[in-house]
Design a protein around this motif. Sequence first.
Motif, mmCIF file in Angstrom:
data_model
loop_
_atom_site.group_PDB
_atom_site.id
_atom_site.type_symbol
_atom_site.label_atom_id
_atom_site.label_comp_id
_atom_site.label_asym_id
_atom_site.label_seq_id
_atom_site.Cartn_x
_atom_site.Cartn_y
_atom_site.Cartn_z
ATOM 1 N N SER A 299 8.386 -8.096 5.225
ATOM 2 C CA SER A 299 8.782 -9.424 5.573
ATOM 3 C C SER A 299 8.827 -9.451 7.078
ATOM 4 C CB SER A 299 10.418 -9.350 5.168
ATOM 5 O OG SER A 299 11.066 -8.469 5.798
ATOM 6 N N PRO A 300 8.447 -10.720 7.530
ATOM 7 C CA PRO A 300 8.550 -11.325 8.932
ATOM 8 C C PRO A 300 9.480 -10.583 10.088
ATOM 9 C CG PRO A 300 7.964 -13.239 7.514
ATOM 10 C CD PRO A 300 8.661 -12.188 6.484
ATOM 11 N N ASP A 301 10.899 -10.574 9.460
ATOM 12 C CA ASP A 301 11.600 -9.974 10.324
ATOM 13 C C ASP A 301 11.555 -8.595 10.485
ATOM 14 O OD1 ASP A 301 12.562 -9.981 7.442
ATOM 15 O OD2 ASP A 301 14.136 -8.528 8.392
ATOM 16 N N LYS A 302 10.831 -7.700 9.745
ATOM 17 C CA LYS A 302 10.514 -6.423 9.942
ATOM 18 C C LYS A 302 9.438 -5.859 10.886
ATOM 19 C CE LYS A 302 12.825 -5.095 5.773
ATOM 20 N NZ LYS A 302 12.648 -4.137 4.587
ATOM 21 N N GLN A 309 5.021 1.619 15.681
ATOM 22 C CA GLN A 309 4.553 2.912 15.311
ATOM 23 C C GLN A 309 3.387 3.115 14.372
ATOM 24 O OE1 GLN A 309 8.726 3.950 14.109
ATOM 25 N NE2 GLN A 309 8.409 5.623 15.766
ATOM 26 N N PHE A 310 3.334 1.784 13.719
ATOM 27 C CA PHE A 310 2.289 1.624 12.421
ATOM 28 C C PHE A 310 0.998 1.874 12.784
ATOM 29 C CE2 PHE A 310 0.364 -0.452 8.786
ATOM 30 C CZ PHE A 310 0.485 0.428 7.900
ATOM 31 N N LEU A 311 0.003 2.491 12.583
ATOM 32 C CA LEU A 311 -1.335 2.533 12.917
ATOM 33 C C LEU A 311 -2.546 1.728 12.154
ATOM 34 C CD1 LEU A 311 -1.745 6.406 13.332
ATOM 35 C CD2 LEU A 311 -1.138 4.698 15.270
ATOM 36 N N GLY A 312 -1.881 1.119 11.303
ATOM 37 C CA GLY A 312 -2.661 0.315 10.254
ATOM 38 C C GLY A 312 -2.485 -1.386 10.679
ATOM 39 N N THR A 313 -2.566 -2.407 9.617
ATOM 40 C CA THR A 313 -2.378 -3.553 9.911
ATOM 41 C C THR A 313 -1.215 -3.857 8.964
ATOM 42 O OG1 THR A 313 -4.626 -3.764 9.913
ATOM 43 C CG2 THR A 313 -3.505 -5.882 9.439
ATOM 44 N N VAL A 314 -0.084 -4.674 9.808
ATOM 45 C CA VAL A 314 1.111 -5.071 9.253
ATOM 46 C C VAL A 314 0.733 -6.461 8.887
ATOM 47 C CG1 VAL A 314 3.290 -5.653 9.587
ATOM 48 C CG2 VAL A 314 2.417 -3.671 10.631
ATOM 49 N N LEU A 315 0.951 -6.729 7.282
ATOM 50 C CA LEU A 315 0.979 -8.312 6.939
ATOM 51 C C LEU A 315 2.388 -8.741 6.517
ATOM 52 C CD1 LEU A 315 -2.374 -7.308 4.423
ATOM 53 C CD2 LEU A 315 -2.143 -8.491 6.738
ATOM 54 N N PRO A 316 2.948 -9.673 7.238
ATOM 55 C CA PRO A 316 4.046 -10.308 6.876
ATOM 56 C C PRO A 316 3.759 -11.367 5.762
ATOM 57 C CG PRO A 316 3.122 -11.160 9.028
ATOM 58 C CD PRO A 316 2.468 -10.214 8.439
ATOM 59 N N ILE A 317 4.486 -11.321 4.887
ATOM 60 C CA ILE A 317 4.396 -12.447 3.606
ATOM 61 C C ILE A 317 5.557 -13.344 3.730
ATOM 62 C CG2 ILE A 317 5.692 -10.812 2.084
ATOM 63 C CD1 ILE A 317 3.913 -11.801 -0.130
ATOM 64 N N GLY A 318 5.254 -14.506 3.516
ATOM 65 C CA GLY A 318 6.308 -15.573 3.712
ATOM 66 C C GLY A 318 6.122 -16.352 4.835
ATOM 67 N N LYS A 319 4.870 -16.265 5.681
ATOM 68 C CA LYS A 319 4.832 -17.204 6.639
ATOM 69 C C LYS A 319 3.091 -17.222 6.907
ATOM 70 C CE LYS A 319 5.415 -15.898 11.020
ATOM 71 N NZ LYS A 319 5.911 -15.136 12.245
ATOM 72 N N ASP A 320 2.847 -18.010 7.829
ATOM 73 C CA ASP A 320 1.371 -18.297 8.240
ATOM 74 C C ASP A 320 0.650 -18.312 6.910
ATOM 75 O OD1 ASP A 320 2.397 -18.537 10.662
ATOM 76 O OD2 ASP A 320 2.103 -16.352 11.062
ATOM 77 N N LEU A 322 -0.252 -15.983 4.706
ATOM 78 C CA LEU A 322 0.289 -15.038 3.547
ATOM 79 C C LEU A 322 1.683 -15.568 3.085
ATOM 80 C CD1 LEU A 322 -0.709 -11.457 4.552
ATOM 81 C CD2 LEU A 322 -2.166 -13.225 3.079
ATOM 82 N N LYS A 323 1.554 -16.617 2.650
ATOM 83 C CA LYS A 323 2.942 -17.368 2.348
ATOM 84 C C LYS A 323 3.695 -16.725 0.954
ATOM 85 C CE LYS A 323 3.084 -21.693 4.655
ATOM 86 N NZ LYS A 323 1.572 -21.464 5.454
#
Length: 338
Positions: A299-302, A309-320, A322-323
Amino acid sequence: MTSNLAFQKTFPSLMAGKKLLYVHGFGSAGSTHTAQALRTLMPQATVLSPDLPIHPAEALELLHTTVAAERPDLIIGTSMGGMYTEQLNGFDRICVNPALQMGDTMHEHGLTGKQTFQNPRQDGVQEFIVTKAMVKEYKEATELCFQGIDNEERRRVFGLFGDNDQVVHTYDLFLDHYPNAIHFHGEHRLNDKVLLHYIIPVIRWIDDRQEGRERRRVVIDYDVMHDSYMNPVSSMRKAYELLIENYDVYILAAAPTARPDRMKEVQAWAEEHINVPAWNHIVYTNQPGLVNADYLITSPDKVEAIEEQFLGTVLPIGKDELKTFEEVITFFDRLGGQ
Protein backbone atom coordinates in the motif's frame (compact mmCIF):
# COMPACT_ATOMS: atom_id res chain seq x y z
CA MET A 1 -13.90 -34.33 -16.81
CA THR A 2 -16.17 -32.54 -19.25
CA SER A 3 -15.03 -28.93 -19.36
CA ASN A 4 -12.65 -27.56 -21.97
CA LEU A 5 -10.80 -25.31 -19.54
CA ALA A 6 -7.51 -27.19 -19.86
CA PHE A 7 -7.52 -26.65 -23.59
CA GLN A 8 -7.74 -22.87 -23.30
CA LYS A 9 -4.29 -22.55 -21.71
CA THR A 10 -0.99 -24.22 -22.50
CA PHE A 11 2.51 -24.03 -21.05
CA PRO A 12 4.95 -24.85 -23.86
CA SER A 13 8.08 -24.39 -21.75
CA LEU A 14 6.84 -26.44 -18.79
CA MET A 15 8.68 -29.80 -18.59
CA ALA A 16 9.81 -29.18 -22.18
CA GLY A 17 11.73 -32.12 -23.58
CA LYS A 18 10.97 -34.19 -20.49
CA LYS A 19 9.04 -37.38 -19.93
CA LEU A 20 6.07 -37.81 -17.58
CA LEU A 21 4.35 -41.01 -16.54
CA TYR A 22 0.68 -40.76 -15.62
CA VAL A 23 -0.69 -43.63 -13.51
CA HIS A 24 -4.47 -43.87 -13.76
CA GLY A 25 -7.00 -44.79 -11.10
CA PHE A 26 -9.08 -47.90 -10.45
CA GLY A 27 -11.26 -49.03 -13.34
CA SER A 28 -9.76 -46.46 -15.70
CA ALA A 29 -7.27 -46.70 -18.57
CA GLY A 30 -4.38 -44.93 -20.20
CA SER A 31 -6.85 -43.18 -22.49
CA THR A 32 -8.27 -41.18 -19.57
CA HIS A 33 -8.98 -37.51 -20.20
CA THR A 34 -6.49 -36.56 -17.48
CA ALA A 35 -3.58 -37.91 -19.52
CA GLN A 36 -4.87 -36.15 -22.64
CA ALA A 37 -5.24 -32.87 -20.73
CA LEU A 38 -1.67 -33.13 -19.41
CA ARG A 39 -0.44 -33.54 -22.99
CA THR A 40 -2.37 -30.45 -24.05
CA LEU A 41 -1.24 -28.34 -21.11
CA MET A 42 2.43 -29.29 -21.62
CA PRO A 43 2.77 -29.78 -25.39
CA GLN A 44 6.57 -30.05 -25.33
CA ALA A 45 6.55 -32.88 -22.78
CA THR A 46 6.00 -36.58 -23.48
CA VAL A 47 3.21 -38.06 -21.35
CA LEU A 48 3.16 -41.84 -21.04
CA SER A 49 -0.06 -43.44 -19.78
CA PRO A 50 -0.21 -47.23 -19.99
CA ASP A 51 -3.26 -49.38 -19.28
CA LEU A 52 -2.70 -51.05 -15.91
CA PRO A 53 -3.53 -54.70 -15.27
CA ILE A 54 -6.39 -55.06 -12.81
CA HIS A 55 -4.37 -57.29 -10.47
CA PRO A 56 -2.07 -55.09 -8.33
CA ALA A 57 0.98 -57.35 -8.45
CA GLU A 58 0.84 -57.31 -12.26
CA ALA A 59 0.27 -53.55 -12.31
CA LEU A 60 3.27 -52.90 -10.07
CA GLU A 61 5.44 -55.19 -12.18
CA LEU A 62 4.45 -53.26 -15.30
CA LEU A 63 5.13 -49.92 -13.61
CA HIS A 64 8.54 -50.94 -12.29
CA THR A 65 9.47 -52.22 -15.75
CA THR A 66 8.21 -49.00 -17.34
CA VAL A 67 10.11 -46.62 -15.07
CA ALA A 68 13.29 -48.69 -15.41
CA ALA A 69 13.06 -48.48 -19.20
CA GLU A 70 11.71 -44.93 -19.62
CA ARG A 71 13.28 -43.11 -16.63
CA PRO A 72 10.49 -40.51 -16.42
CA ASP A 73 11.32 -37.07 -15.05
CA LEU A 74 8.02 -37.00 -13.16
CA ILE A 75 5.36 -39.52 -12.18
CA ILE A 76 1.79 -38.42 -11.44
CA GLY A 77 -0.73 -40.88 -10.06
CA THR A 78 -4.35 -40.45 -9.01
CA SER A 79 -6.33 -42.52 -6.50
CA MET A 80 -5.20 -46.14 -6.96
CA GLY A 81 -2.52 -44.78 -9.28
CA GLY A 82 -1.42 -42.48 -6.47
CA MET A 83 -0.92 -45.51 -4.25
CA TYR A 84 1.21 -47.17 -6.92
CA THR A 85 3.09 -43.92 -7.57
CA GLU A 86 4.12 -43.64 -3.91
CA GLN A 87 5.90 -46.97 -4.27
CA LEU A 88 8.02 -45.95 -7.28
CA ASN A 89 11.02 -44.74 -5.30
CA GLY A 90 13.80 -42.79 -6.94
CA PHE A 91 11.65 -40.42 -9.01
CA ASP A 92 9.93 -37.07 -8.52
CA ARG A 93 6.29 -37.91 -7.86
CA ILE A 94 2.88 -36.33 -7.30
CA CYS A 95 0.28 -38.51 -5.59
CA VAL A 96 -3.21 -37.05 -6.07
CA ASN A 97 -5.87 -38.34 -3.66
CA PRO A 98 -3.78 -41.52 -3.24
CA ALA A 99 -5.76 -44.61 -2.17
CA LEU A 100 -3.15 -45.66 0.36
CA GLN A 101 -5.68 -47.99 1.99
CA MET A 102 -7.02 -49.34 -1.28
CA GLY A 103 -8.41 -52.62 0.05
CA ASP A 104 -10.43 -50.83 2.73
CA THR A 105 -11.63 -48.27 0.18
CA MET A 106 -12.88 -51.03 -2.13
CA HIS A 107 -14.73 -52.67 0.76
CA GLU A 108 -16.29 -49.43 2.02
CA HIS A 109 -17.58 -48.41 -1.40
CA GLY A 110 -18.79 -51.78 -2.51
CA LEU A 111 -16.33 -52.19 -5.37
CA THR A 112 -16.92 -55.93 -5.78
CA GLY A 113 -18.70 -57.85 -8.49
CA LYS A 114 -18.92 -56.89 -12.15
CA GLN A 115 -17.30 -53.52 -12.99
CA THR A 116 -17.05 -51.54 -16.22
CA PHE A 117 -13.88 -49.72 -17.25
CA GLN A 118 -14.47 -45.97 -17.35
CA ASN A 119 -12.31 -45.48 -20.43
CA PRO A 120 -11.51 -47.64 -23.47
CA ARG A 121 -8.48 -49.89 -23.15
CA GLN A 122 -6.12 -51.05 -25.84
CA ASP A 123 -7.07 -54.71 -25.38
CA GLY A 124 -10.75 -53.89 -25.94
CA VAL A 125 -11.84 -55.34 -22.60
CA GLN A 126 -14.80 -53.42 -21.19
CA GLU A 127 -15.74 -55.32 -18.02
CA PHE A 128 -13.96 -57.05 -15.16
CA ILE A 129 -14.89 -58.88 -11.98
CA VAL A 130 -13.71 -57.84 -8.52
CA THR A 131 -13.68 -60.72 -6.05
CA LYS A 132 -12.99 -60.80 -2.33
CA ALA A 133 -9.66 -62.39 -3.18
CA MET A 134 -8.79 -59.39 -5.36
CA VAL A 135 -9.70 -57.00 -2.53
CA LYS A 136 -7.22 -58.92 -0.39
CA GLU A 137 -4.62 -58.49 -3.13
CA TYR A 138 -5.07 -54.71 -2.94
CA LYS A 139 -4.75 -54.75 0.84
CA GLU A 140 -1.49 -56.60 0.44
CA ALA A 141 -0.35 -54.08 -2.20
CA THR A 142 -0.87 -51.16 0.17
CA GLU A 143 1.35 -52.86 2.72
CA LEU A 144 4.21 -52.12 0.33
CA CYS A 145 3.71 -48.36 0.74
CA PHE A 146 6.18 -46.18 2.66
CA GLN A 147 9.16 -48.49 2.24
CA GLY A 148 12.70 -47.24 1.73
CA ILE A 149 11.84 -43.63 2.53
CA ASP A 150 14.79 -41.37 3.28
CA ASN A 151 15.16 -37.60 3.34
CA GLU A 152 15.67 -37.49 -0.42
CA GLU A 153 12.43 -39.38 -1.02
CA ARG A 154 10.55 -37.10 1.36
CA ARG A 155 11.72 -34.10 -0.63
CA ARG A 156 10.73 -35.57 -3.99
CA VAL A 157 7.16 -36.68 -3.21
CA PHE A 158 4.12 -34.39 -3.10
CA GLY A 159 0.65 -35.43 -1.97
CA LEU A 160 -2.39 -33.45 -3.11
CA PHE A 161 -5.71 -34.05 -1.38
CA GLY A 162 -9.12 -32.74 -2.39
CA ASP A 163 -10.85 -31.00 0.49
CA ASN A 164 -14.18 -32.43 -0.71
CA ASP A 165 -12.99 -35.96 -1.45
CA GLN A 166 -15.79 -38.35 -0.45
CA VAL A 167 -13.88 -41.52 -1.39
CA VAL A 168 -10.33 -41.48 -0.02
CA HIS A 169 -9.13 -39.93 3.24
CA THR A 170 -5.41 -40.52 3.54
CA TYR A 171 -4.03 -37.02 4.16
CA ASP A 172 -2.95 -37.75 7.74
CA LEU A 173 -1.44 -41.11 6.77
CA PHE A 174 0.58 -39.48 3.99
CA LEU A 175 1.68 -36.65 6.30
CA ASP A 176 3.02 -39.21 8.77
CA HIS A 177 5.62 -40.09 6.13
CA TYR A 178 6.02 -37.06 3.85
CA PRO A 179 6.01 -33.31 4.65
CA ASN A 180 4.68 -32.13 1.28
CA ALA A 181 0.98 -32.75 1.89
CA ILE A 182 -1.32 -30.12 0.37
CA HIS A 183 -5.09 -29.69 0.32
CA PHE A 184 -6.73 -28.41 -2.87
CA HIS A 185 -10.28 -27.33 -3.62
CA GLY A 186 -11.78 -30.35 -5.30
CA GLU A 187 -13.31 -33.79 -5.08
CA HIS A 188 -11.87 -37.26 -5.63
CA ARG A 189 -12.00 -37.21 -9.41
CA LEU A 190 -9.92 -34.56 -11.09
CA ASN A 191 -11.29 -31.95 -13.43
CA ASP A 192 -9.64 -29.43 -15.71
CA LYS A 193 -9.80 -26.64 -13.11
CA VAL A 194 -7.85 -28.72 -10.61
CA LEU A 195 -5.25 -29.62 -13.23
CA LEU A 196 -4.78 -26.02 -14.35
CA HIS A 197 -4.82 -24.21 -11.00
CA TYR A 198 -3.46 -26.79 -8.55
CA ILE A 199 -1.52 -29.56 -10.30
CA ILE A 200 0.35 -27.36 -12.79
CA PRO A 201 1.85 -25.09 -10.06
CA VAL A 202 3.31 -28.14 -8.30
CA ILE A 203 4.71 -29.43 -11.59
CA ARG A 204 6.30 -25.99 -12.08
CA TRP A 205 7.99 -26.21 -8.65
CA ILE A 206 9.40 -29.60 -9.57
CA ASP A 207 10.51 -28.47 -13.03
CA ASP A 208 12.27 -25.43 -11.54
CA ARG A 209 14.09 -27.57 -8.99
CA GLN A 210 15.16 -30.08 -11.63
CA GLU A 211 16.54 -27.28 -13.81
CA GLY A 212 18.11 -25.32 -10.96
CA ARG A 213 15.95 -22.45 -12.17
CA GLU A 214 15.68 -19.40 -9.93
CA ARG A 215 12.85 -17.05 -10.80
CA ARG A 216 12.66 -13.42 -9.83
CA ARG A 217 10.68 -13.03 -6.63
CA VAL A 218 7.49 -11.03 -6.19
CA VAL A 219 6.11 -10.41 -2.70
CA ILE A 220 2.55 -9.20 -2.24
CA ASP A 221 1.48 -7.51 0.97
CA TYR A 222 -1.40 -9.48 2.47
CA ASP A 223 -3.18 -6.25 3.41
CA VAL A 224 -3.61 -5.20 -0.23
CA MET A 225 -4.97 -8.59 -1.31
CA HIS A 226 -8.32 -8.28 0.48
CA ASP A 227 -10.93 -5.64 1.29
CA SER A 228 -12.28 -4.69 4.71
CA TYR A 229 -14.64 -7.68 4.57
CA MET A 230 -11.70 -10.04 3.91
CA ASN A 231 -12.87 -10.71 0.37
CA PRO A 232 -10.19 -10.85 -2.35
CA VAL A 233 -9.96 -7.52 -4.15
CA SER A 234 -10.82 -7.36 -7.82
CA SER A 235 -8.47 -9.26 -10.18
CA MET A 236 -6.11 -10.22 -7.35
CA ARG A 237 -6.49 -13.95 -7.94
CA LYS A 238 -6.15 -13.45 -11.68
CA ALA A 239 -2.94 -11.51 -11.12
CA TYR A 240 -1.58 -14.17 -8.76
CA GLU A 241 -2.29 -16.95 -11.28
CA LEU A 242 -0.52 -15.05 -14.05
CA LEU A 243 2.44 -14.00 -11.92
CA ILE A 244 3.32 -17.54 -10.84
CA GLU A 245 3.88 -18.48 -14.49
CA ASN A 246 7.06 -16.35 -14.53
CA TYR A 247 7.85 -15.40 -10.94
CA ASP A 248 8.29 -16.92 -7.51
CA VAL A 249 5.39 -15.29 -5.67
CA TYR A 250 5.05 -14.94 -1.90
CA ILE A 251 2.49 -13.41 0.43
CA LEU A 252 3.89 -11.00 3.03
CA ALA A 253 2.10 -10.73 6.38
CA ALA A 254 2.92 -9.04 9.68
CA ALA A 255 4.56 -11.33 12.22
CA PRO A 256 1.94 -12.27 14.84
CA THR A 257 3.89 -11.13 17.90
CA ALA A 258 0.90 -9.44 19.53
CA ARG A 259 -1.77 -11.75 18.08
CA PRO A 260 -0.67 -15.40 17.91
CA ASP A 261 -3.92 -16.34 16.16
CA ARG A 262 -3.05 -14.00 13.28
CA MET A 263 -0.87 -16.61 11.58
CA LYS A 264 -3.75 -19.09 11.45
CA GLU A 265 -6.04 -16.41 10.01
CA VAL A 266 -3.62 -15.57 7.21
CA GLN A 267 -2.97 -19.23 6.51
CA ALA A 268 -6.69 -20.02 6.34
CA TRP A 269 -7.37 -17.04 4.07
CA ALA A 270 -4.55 -17.95 1.70
CA GLU A 271 -5.65 -21.59 1.57
CA GLU A 272 -9.22 -20.57 0.80
CA HIS A 273 -8.56 -17.91 -1.83
CA ILE A 274 -5.17 -18.80 -3.37
CA ASN A 275 -4.92 -22.44 -2.35
CA VAL A 276 -2.07 -24.64 -3.64
CA PRO A 277 0.16 -21.86 -5.10
CA ALA A 278 0.29 -20.22 -1.64
CA TRP A 279 1.42 -23.42 0.11
CA ASN A 280 4.73 -22.74 1.84
CA HIS A 281 4.76 -19.27 0.25
CA ILE A 282 3.81 -17.00 3.15
CA VAL A 283 6.43 -14.81 4.84
CA TYR A 284 5.74 -13.37 8.30
CA THR A 285 7.80 -10.35 9.30
CA ASN A 286 7.50 -6.93 10.86
CA GLN A 287 10.51 -5.74 8.84
CA PRO A 288 9.26 -5.96 5.23
CA GLY A 289 12.16 -3.88 3.99
CA LEU A 290 14.54 -6.71 4.85
CA VAL A 291 12.72 -9.28 2.69
CA ASN A 292 14.87 -10.66 -0.12
CA ALA A 293 12.76 -10.08 -3.23
CA ASP A 294 12.87 -8.25 -6.56
CA TYR A 295 9.43 -6.64 -6.30
CA LEU A 296 7.19 -5.81 -3.37
CA ILE A 297 3.55 -4.86 -3.97
CA THR A 298 2.20 -2.92 -1.00
CA SER A 299 0.00 0.00 0.00
CA PRO A 300 1.19 3.59 -0.67
CA ASP A 301 1.31 4.49 3.03
CA LYS A 302 3.99 1.82 3.66
CA VAL A 303 6.30 2.74 0.78
CA GLU A 304 8.46 5.34 2.50
CA ALA A 305 9.36 3.11 5.46
CA ILE A 306 10.03 0.07 3.27
CA GLU A 307 12.12 1.82 0.61
CA GLU A 308 14.81 2.76 3.12
CA GLN A 309 15.86 -0.90 3.44
CA PHE A 310 14.31 -2.83 0.55
CA LEU A 311 16.81 -3.63 -2.20
CA GLY A 312 14.24 -4.35 -4.88
CA THR A 313 11.44 -2.31 -6.48
CA VAL A 314 8.52 -1.22 -4.31
CA LEU A 315 5.24 -1.06 -6.21
CA PRO A 316 2.49 0.90 -4.44
CA ILE A 317 -0.93 -0.34 -5.51
CA GLY A 318 -3.85 2.06 -5.39
CA LYS A 319 -2.26 5.13 -6.93
CA ASP A 320 -0.63 6.40 -10.12
CA GLU A 321 -0.17 3.69 -12.77
CA LEU A 322 -0.92 0.76 -10.45
CA LYS A 323 -4.41 1.59 -9.25
CA THR A 324 -5.69 -2.01 -9.42
CA PHE A 325 -4.41 -5.52 -9.91
CA GLU A 326 -5.35 -5.24 -13.59
CA GLU A 327 -2.62 -2.61 -13.86
CA VAL A 328 -0.29 -4.93 -11.95
CA ILE A 329 -0.96 -7.60 -14.59
CA THR A 330 -0.12 -5.13 -17.36
CA PHE A 331 3.05 -3.97 -15.59
CA PHE A 332 4.48 -7.46 -15.19
CA ASP A 333 3.33 -8.58 -18.60
CA ARG A 334 5.52 -5.83 -20.07
CA LEU A 335 8.47 -7.06 -18.03
CA GLY A 336 8.13 -10.56 -19.43
CA GLY A 337 9.55 -12.29 -16.38
CA GLN A 338 12.36 -9.81 -15.76
